[in-house]
Design a protein around this motif. Structure first.
Motif, PDB file in Angstrom:
ATOM      1  N   PHE A   1       7.976  79.273 -62.169  1.00 21.58           N
ATOM      2  CA  PHE A   1       9.209  80.304 -61.193  1.00 21.58           C
ATOM      3  C   PHE A   1       9.039  79.441 -59.642  1.00 21.58           C
ATOM      4  O   PHE A   1      10.122  79.252 -59.232  1.00 21.58           O
ATOM      5  CB  PHE A   1       8.617  81.530 -61.148  1.00 21.58           C
ATOM      6  N   MET A   2       7.888  78.813 -59.314  1.00 18.77           N
ATOM      7  CA  MET A   2       7.779  78.370 -57.972  1.00 18.77           C
ATOM      8  C   MET A   2       8.705  76.834 -58.059  1.00 18.77           C
ATOM      9  O   MET A   2       9.202  76.425 -57.159  1.00 18.77           O
ATOM     10  CB  MET A   2       6.566  78.398 -57.433  1.00 18.77           C
ATOM     11  N   THR A   3       8.204  76.458 -59.250  1.00 17.83           N
ATOM     12  CA  THR A   3       8.833  75.104 -59.207  1.00 17.83           C
ATOM     13  C   THR A   3      10.281  75.146 -59.182  1.00 17.83           C
ATOM     14  O   THR A   3      10.978  74.226 -58.698  1.00 17.83           O
ATOM     15  CB  THR A   3       8.343  74.209 -60.620  1.00 17.83           C
ATOM     16  N   SER A   4      10.689  76.021 -59.924  1.00 19.40           N
ATOM     17  CA  SER A   4      12.185  76.436 -59.990  1.00 19.40           C
ATOM     18  C   SER A   4      12.788  76.793 -58.349  1.00 19.40           C
ATOM     19  O   SER A   4      13.886  76.435 -58.329  1.00 19.40           O
ATOM     20  CB  SER A   4      12.551  77.423 -61.078  1.00 19.40           C
TER      21      SER A   4
ATOM     22  N   ILE B   1      17.904  79.050 -63.808  1.00 23.85           N
ATOM     23  CA  ILE B   1      18.960  80.147 -64.293  1.00 23.85           C
ATOM     24  C   ILE B   1      19.071  81.433 -63.340  1.00 23.85           C
ATOM     25  O   ILE B   1      20.102  81.648 -62.819  1.00 23.85           O
ATOM     26  CB  ILE B   1      19.202  80.275 -65.662  1.00 23.85           C
ATOM     27  N   GLN B   2      17.855  82.165 -63.405  1.00 25.38           N
ATOM     28  CA  GLN B   2      17.884  83.256 -62.724  1.00 25.38           C
ATOM     29  C   GLN B   2      17.979  82.930 -61.293  1.00 25.38           C
ATOM     30  O   GLN B   2      18.651  83.848 -60.522  1.00 25.38           O
ATOM     31  CB  GLN B   2      16.605  83.875 -63.243  1.00 25.38           C
ATOM     32  N   ILE B   3      17.316  82.022 -60.636  1.00 22.80           N
ATOM     33  CA  ILE B   3      17.110  81.696 -59.376  1.00 22.80           C
ATOM     34  C   ILE B   3      18.840  81.273 -58.855  1.00 22.80           C
ATOM     35  O   ILE B   3      19.335  81.631 -57.640  1.00 22.80           O
ATOM     36  CB  ILE B   3      16.250  80.634 -58.891  1.00 22.80           C
ATOM     37  N   ALA B   4      19.349  80.334 -59.610  1.00 21.48           N
ATOM     38  CA  ALA B   4      20.472  80.048 -59.104  1.00 21.48           C
ATOM     39  C   ALA B   4      21.580  81.195 -59.051  1.00 21.48           C
ATOM     40  O   ALA B   4      22.600  81.158 -58.527  1.00 21.48           O
ATOM     41  CB  ALA B   4      20.969  78.629 -60.050  1.00 21.48           C
ATOM     42  N   ASN B   5      21.505  81.794 -60.326  1.00 19.31           N
ATOM     43  CA  ASN B   5      22.470  82.986 -60.191  1.00 19.31           C
ATOM     44  C   ASN B   5      22.255  83.785 -58.987  1.00 19.31           C
ATOM     45  O   ASN B   5      23.432  84.326 -58.441  1.00 19.31           O
ATOM     46  CB  ASN B   5      22.175  83.771 -61.665  1.00 19.31           C
TER      47      ASN B   5
ATOM     48  N   GLU C   1      21.144  86.660 -70.543  1.00 16.71           N
ATOM     49  CA  GLU C   1      20.347  88.036 -69.950  1.00 16.71           C
ATOM     50  C   GLU C   1      20.100  87.659 -68.623  1.00 16.71           C
ATOM     51  O   GLU C   1      20.088  88.383 -67.603  1.00 16.71           O
ATOM     52  CB  GLU C   1      19.413  88.187 -70.841  1.00 16.71           C
ATOM     53  N   LEU C   2      19.765  86.496 -68.293  1.00 14.86           N
ATOM     54  CA  LEU C   2      19.155  86.037 -66.850  1.00 14.86           C
ATOM     55  C   LEU C   2      20.317  85.625 -65.928  1.00 14.86           C
ATOM     56  O   LEU C   2      20.250  85.168 -64.940  1.00 14.86           O
ATOM     57  CB  LEU C   2      17.982  84.830 -67.132  1.00 14.86           C
TER      58      LEU C   2
ATOM     59  N   VAL D   1      11.364  88.494 -54.591  1.00 16.24           N
ATOM     60  CA  VAL D   1      10.843  89.301 -55.946  1.00 16.24           C
ATOM     61  C   VAL D   1      10.633  90.745 -55.520  1.00 16.24           C
ATOM     62  O   VAL D   1      10.704  91.663 -56.388  1.00 16.24           O
ATOM     63  CB  VAL D   1       9.468  88.618 -56.307  1.00 16.24           C
ATOM     64  N   GLU D   2      10.044  90.965 -54.456  1.00 13.20           N
ATOM     65  CA  GLU D   2       9.662  92.398 -53.813  1.00 13.20           C
ATOM     66  C   GLU D   2      11.170  93.196 -53.832  1.00 13.20           C
ATOM     67  O   GLU D   2      10.947  94.349 -54.092  1.00 13.20           O
ATOM     68  CB  GLU D   2       8.850  92.274 -52.815  1.00 13.20           C
ATOM     69  N   SER D   3      12.121  92.505 -53.189  1.00 16.28           N
ATOM     70  CA  SER D   3      13.384  93.413 -52.910  1.00 16.28           C
ATOM     71  C   SER D   3      13.989  93.304 -54.334  1.00 16.28           C
ATOM     72  O   SER D   3      15.046  94.048 -54.379  1.00 16.28           O
ATOM     73  CB  SER D   3      14.218  92.557 -52.100  1.00 16.28           C
ATOM     74  N   GLY D   4      13.751  92.968 -55.380  1.00 12.26           N
ATOM     75  CA  GLY D   4      14.625  93.019 -56.560  1.00 12.26           C
ATOM     76  C   GLY D   4      15.592  91.820 -56.872  1.00 12.26           C
ATOM     77  O   GLY D   4      16.435  92.196 -57.939  1.00 12.26           O
ATOM     78  N   LYS D   5      15.714  90.984 -56.032  1.00 14.54           N
ATOM     79  CA  LYS D   5      16.772  90.037 -56.373  1.00 14.54           C
ATOM     80  C   LYS D   5      16.164  88.994 -57.318  1.00 14.54           C
ATOM     81  O   LYS D   5      17.149  88.314 -58.073  1.00 14.54           O
ATOM     82  CB  LYS D   5      16.906  89.386 -54.918  1.00 14.54           C
ATOM     83  N   LEU D   6      14.949  88.798 -57.453  1.00  9.22           N
ATOM     84  CA  LEU D   6      14.290  87.848 -58.333  1.00  9.22           C
ATOM     85  C   LEU D   6      13.441  88.845 -59.574  1.00  9.22           C
ATOM     86  O   LEU D   6      12.910  89.370 -58.908  1.00  9.22           O
ATOM     87  CB  LEU D   6      13.802  86.760 -57.869  1.00  9.22           C
ATOM     88  N   HIS D   7      13.316  88.438 -60.942  1.00 10.65           N
ATOM     89  CA  HIS D   7      12.762  89.332 -61.541  1.00 10.65           C
ATOM     90  C   HIS D   7      11.865  88.219 -62.753  1.00 10.65           C
ATOM     91  O   HIS D   7      12.149  88.134 -63.694  1.00 10.65           O
ATOM     92  CB  HIS D   7      13.593  90.245 -62.407  1.00 10.65           C
ATOM     93  N   PRO D   8      10.967  87.578 -62.101  1.00  9.95           N
ATOM     94  CA  PRO D   8      10.028  86.724 -62.915  1.00  9.95           C
ATOM     95  C   PRO D   8       9.525  87.491 -64.154  1.00  9.95           C
ATOM     96  O   PRO D   8       9.485  86.655 -65.207  1.00  9.95           O
ATOM     97  CB  PRO D   8       8.974  86.181 -62.027  1.00  9.95           C
TER      98      PRO D   8
END
Length: 351
Positions: A155-158, A187-191, A212-213, A310-317
């Motif tokens: 996830f950090m690499t992406s 995909i999730q991060i770019a979105n 889904e992501l 992640v904490e704000s809910g913008k990303l969901h690893p």
């Protein structure tokens, strides 16, 4: 301590119940491993890849570079961490003293230590982390260890590849070749950053997960010509492409999928078949003024933004996690990766 040990390449890992505990040097910490992801990079090491870049480990060896845990012991010269701290460990460890470390680029340190390759890793109950003050990251209480494991690698690499290296802007077409762990994270991060994401893979289940992501379009490259499909979807080519796999086919197709002045980000490292060398469409790169950027790991200071999202809910690893396993099951997961048999992220959380 208990550890899964690689005693030979392409052979099952051997479980040792009483493997020697790691020693804690003055600048080190010992981390009690709470969760560790089984990453495709571990598979590369398991099959003996990457000798050409100095990353083929000496045997016997403990794999594992994607983990989070609790500090058990602290070296006498460590200032920023104490016993009991929750931490996540970036796999790319800097020395803290070279020019690159001093300018905030520890991920390309001149004396870079790749955790789980250059030193024993975290397929074990305990792991030693060198140069702790320069490399460790405090883990917020709100993020559980199983979720946090992927923040040490895929996830950090992406995140670094997408947020820092690609130059992505809201509305950009962003095409990801390879919907494995790194690809799905990208995909999730770019979105989340506002891009229009296209996922390319040969597995319908992985492409469904990509939707889904956040992927708005998917291409099965086993059925369709991926370059033609991306050109059609984007009406002229993707603004950005990312190769998360690292084989000749995906790297070249990703570059061929770009529009004029597009950017390609290479994250996936090659296998023994390529040996680090892939032929590229050089004339097209010149004619279209394309840019090719490499991306390795992520610097510790960039975790502030990643953890905030992640904490704000913008990303969901956690949405990448397909299953959790015991240490004894890790070997079977590695074996399945030879046939691309995993979906998303598999995490060891039972030791």
């Amino acid at each position: 301590m208990k550890a899964a040990v690689m005693e030979d390449f392409n052979k099952p890992l051997v479980i040792h119940e009483n493997f020697q505990d790691p020693d804690c040097g003055p600048n080190d910490v010992i981390v009690k491993v709470e969760a560790n992801g089984v990453c495709r990079s571990d598979w590369h090491a398991w099959v003996g890849d990457w000798e050409w870049i100095g990353l083929k480990p000496e045997l016997p060896h403990i794999l594992g570079h994607e983990f989070a845990g609790i500090i058990e012991e602290v070296g006498k010269d460590v200032k920023r961490f104490k016993k009991g701290d929750r931490v996540v460990v970036p796999f790319s460890l800097g020395c803290g003293n070279c020019e690159h470390c001093q300018t905030g680029h520890q991920n390309v340190c001149e004396n870079l230590i790749i955790f789980g390759f250059s030193c024993n890793g975290a397929y074990a109950q305990y792991a030693r982390v060198p140069f702790a003050d320069q490399n460790l990251v405090h883990l917020p209480d709100s993020i559980d260890f199983t979720t946090a494991a992927s923040l040490g690698c895929r996830f950090m690499t992406s995140f670094h590849a997408v947020a820092d290296q690609s130059g992505v802007q809201a509305g950009d077409f962003f095409t990801v070749y390879g919907a494995g762990g790194v690809g799905l994270a990208a995909i999730q991060i770019a979105n989340a950053l506002g891009a229009r994401v296209i996922a390319v893979d040969i597995d319908d289940a992985k492409l469904e997960k990509a939707k889904e992501l956040g992927a708005f379009a998917t291409v099965n490259s086993r059925r369709d010509n991926p370059v033609e499909a991306v050109m059609e979807i984007t009406k002229g080519g993707s603004d950005i492409t990312l190769d998360a796999l690292g084989i000749a086919e995906t790297c070249r197709n990703a570059i061929l999928s770009l529009r004029n002045r597009g950017v390609h980000v290479q994250v996936g490292l090659t296998t023994q078949e390529e040996g680090g060398m892939i032929a590229l469409p050089t004339d097209l790169i010149v004619a279209k003024e394309l840019q090719i950027r490499g991306s390795l790991g992520m610097q510790p200071h960039r975790y502030k933004d990643l953890l905030a999202m992640v904490e704000s809910g913008k990303l969901h690893p956690e949405k990448l996690i397909s299953k959790t396993i015991s240490l004894e099951e890790a070997s079977g997961v590695l074996e399945s990766m030879s046939q691309y048999g995993t979906l998303g992220s598999v995490v060891i959380n039972r030791f």
